[in-house]
Design a protein around this motif. Structure first.
Motif, PDB file in Angstrom:
ATOM      1  N   LEU A  19       0.853  -1.292  -0.066  1.00  0.00           N
ATOM      2  CA  LEU A  19      -0.058   0.043  -0.077  1.00  0.00           C
ATOM      3  C   LEU A  19       0.628   1.303   0.198  1.00  0.00           C
ATOM      4  CD1 LEU A  19      -3.031  -0.634   2.481  1.00  0.00           C
ATOM      5  CD2 LEU A  19      -3.054  -0.384   0.100  1.00  0.00           C
ATOM      6  N   PHE A  20       1.921   1.238   0.961  1.00  0.00           N
ATOM      7  CA  PHE A  20       2.755   2.302   0.860  1.00  0.00           C
ATOM      8  C   PHE A  20       3.428   2.495  -0.659  1.00  0.00           C
ATOM      9  CE2 PHE A  20       7.130   3.722   1.166  1.00  0.00           C
ATOM     10  CZ  PHE A  20       7.074   4.918   1.805  1.00  0.00           C
ATOM     11  N   LEU A  21       3.897   1.590  -1.261  1.00  0.00           N
ATOM     12  CA  LEU A  21       4.522   1.664  -2.543  1.00  0.00           C
ATOM     13  C   LEU A  21       3.617   2.255  -3.522  1.00  0.00           C
ATOM     14  CD1 LEU A  21       6.886  -1.303  -2.506  1.00  0.00           C
ATOM     15  CD2 LEU A  21       7.642   0.981  -2.043  1.00  0.00           C
ATOM     16  N   THR A  22       2.267   1.906  -3.486  1.00  0.00           N
ATOM     17  CA  THR A  22       1.495   1.941  -4.382  1.00  0.00           C
ATOM     18  C   THR A  22       0.997   3.658  -4.274  1.00  0.00           C
ATOM     19  OG1 THR A  22       0.367  -0.247  -4.235  1.00  0.00           O
ATOM     20  CG2 THR A  22      -0.861   1.631  -5.110  1.00  0.00           C
ATOM     21  N   VAL A  23       0.678   3.893  -3.011  1.00  0.00           N
ATOM     22  CA  VAL A  23       0.550   5.361  -2.721  1.00  0.00           C
ATOM     23  C   VAL A  23       1.299   6.214  -3.181  1.00  0.00           C
ATOM     24  CG1 VAL A  23      -0.261   6.973  -0.776  1.00  0.00           C
ATOM     25  CG2 VAL A  23      -1.319   4.863  -0.943  1.00  0.00           C
ATOM     26  N   SER A  24       2.443   5.957  -2.582  1.00  0.00           N
ATOM     27  CA  SER A  24       3.930   7.008  -2.891  1.00  0.00           C
ATOM     28  C   SER A  24       4.179   7.174  -4.249  1.00  0.00           C
ATOM     29  CB  SER A  24       4.930   6.639  -1.920  1.00  0.00           C
ATOM     30  OG  SER A  24       5.469   5.331  -2.362  1.00  0.00           O
ATOM     31  N   PHE A  25       4.237   5.985  -5.114  1.00  0.00           N
ATOM     32  CA  PHE A  25       4.682   5.933  -6.580  1.00  0.00           C
ATOM     33  C   PHE A  25       3.703   6.199  -7.482  1.00  0.00           C
ATOM     34  CE2 PHE A  25       8.429   3.785  -4.572  1.00  0.00           C
ATOM     35  CZ  PHE A  25       9.128   4.386  -4.732  1.00  0.00           C
ATOM     36  N   SER A  26       2.260   6.164  -7.266  1.00  0.00           N
ATOM     37  CA  SER A  26       1.490   6.523  -8.305  1.00  0.00           C
ATOM     38  C   SER A  26       0.908   8.110  -7.798  1.00  0.00           C
ATOM     39  CB  SER A  26       0.202   5.656  -8.044  1.00  0.00           C
ATOM     40  OG  SER A  26      -0.473   5.565  -6.842  1.00  0.00           O
ATOM     41  N   GLY A  27       0.925   8.836  -9.033  1.00  0.00           N
ATOM     42  CA  GLY A  27       0.498  10.173  -8.914  1.00  0.00           C
ATOM     43  C   GLY A  27      -0.976  10.484  -8.765  1.00  0.00           C
ATOM     44  N   TRP A  28      -1.872   9.694  -9.099  1.00  0.00           N
ATOM     45  CA  TRP A  28      -3.423   9.852  -9.109  1.00  0.00           C
ATOM     46  C   TRP A  28      -4.115   9.812  -7.644  1.00  0.00           C
ATOM     47  CZ3 TRP A  28      -6.430   5.760  -7.825  1.00  0.00           C
ATOM     48  CH2 TRP A  28      -5.882   4.410  -7.841  1.00  0.00           C
ATOM     49  N   TYR A  37      -5.301  12.379   3.642  1.00  0.00           N
ATOM     50  CA  TYR A  37      -4.415  11.996   2.726  1.00  0.00           C
ATOM     51  C   TYR A  37      -4.074  10.697   2.998  1.00  0.00           C
ATOM     52  CZ  TYR A  37       0.221  12.833   0.371  1.00  0.00           C
ATOM     53  OH  TYR A  37       1.210  12.784  -0.390  1.00  0.00           O
ATOM     54  N   PRO A  38      -3.860   9.973   1.714  1.00  0.00           N
ATOM     55  CA  PRO A  38      -3.950   8.671   1.846  1.00  0.00           C
ATOM     56  C   PRO A  38      -2.668   7.752   2.622  1.00  0.00           C
ATOM     57  CG  PRO A  38      -4.201   9.384  -0.470  1.00  0.00           C
ATOM     58  CD  PRO A  38      -3.776  10.386   0.244  1.00  0.00           C
ATOM     59  N   LEU A  39      -1.539   8.518   2.772  1.00  0.00           N
ATOM     60  CA  LEU A  39      -0.509   8.263   3.571  1.00  0.00           C
ATOM     61  C   LEU A  39      -0.738   8.173   4.928  1.00  0.00           C
ATOM     62  CD1 LEU A  39       2.672   9.815   1.993  1.00  0.00           C
ATOM     63  CD2 LEU A  39       2.066   7.343   2.165  1.00  0.00           C
ATOM     64  N   THR A  40      -1.823   9.052   5.469  1.00  0.00           N
ATOM     65  CA  THR A  40      -2.150   8.984   6.689  1.00  0.00           C
ATOM     66  C   THR A  40      -3.044   7.605   7.133  1.00  0.00           C
ATOM     67  OG1 THR A  40      -2.436  11.260   6.844  1.00  0.00           O
ATOM     68  CG2 THR A  40      -3.700  10.187   8.420  1.00  0.00           C
ATOM     69  N   ILE A  41      -3.796   7.232   5.960  1.00  0.00           N
ATOM     70  CA  ILE A  41      -4.630   6.037   6.118  1.00  0.00           C
ATOM     71  C   ILE A  41      -3.529   4.762   6.251  1.00  0.00           C
ATOM     72  CG2 ILE A  41      -6.268   4.468   4.879  1.00  0.00           C
ATOM     73  CD1 ILE A  41      -7.280   7.141   3.854  1.00  0.00           C
ATOM     74  N   VAL A  42      -2.576   4.795   5.618  1.00  0.00           N
ATOM     75  CA  VAL A  42      -1.592   3.918   5.361  1.00  0.00           C
ATOM     76  C   VAL A  42      -0.796   3.734   6.685  1.00  0.00           C
ATOM     77  CG1 VAL A  42       0.416   2.882   4.374  1.00  0.00           C
ATOM     78  CG2 VAL A  42      -1.089   3.778   2.892  1.00  0.00           C
TER      79      VAL A  42
END
Length: 94
Positions: A19-28, A37-42
């Protein structure tokens, strides 16, 4: 129950890394539906997995279970510290 918690916490720790890799390396991913913010959810999922891994530590029966539990705690603790640092620095620079 603790043996299953040990296995599932390890699976969720690997999912947290993906999940971390998906959120951090995809710009959408800019904001989620709730405006968080999605990193907060992760980070929240990672902290819950860490607590679940500590609960699973009580069900250790052999060396393989111990290695799985320790690796779960190392993965989730390091990921949560890194995410906390990134979110703190991002909030300060914002």
């Amino acid at each position: 129950m603790q043996e299953k918690a040990n296995v599932w916490s390890f699976i969720f720790s690997v999912i947290c890394v993906f999940l971390f890799l998906t959120v951090s390396f995809s710009g959408w991913f800019s904001d989620s539906i709730a405006g968080i913010y999605p990193l907060t959810i992760v980070l929240c999922i990672t902290l819950c997995t860490f607590l679940f891994g500590i609960f699973g530590l009580s069900g250790v029966r052999n060396l393989m279970d111990l290695a799985r539990s320790v690796s779960t705690m190392v993965i989730t603790l390091s990921l949560s510290v890194f995410l906390g640092f990134v979110l703190l620095m991002g909030g300060l620079l914002n």
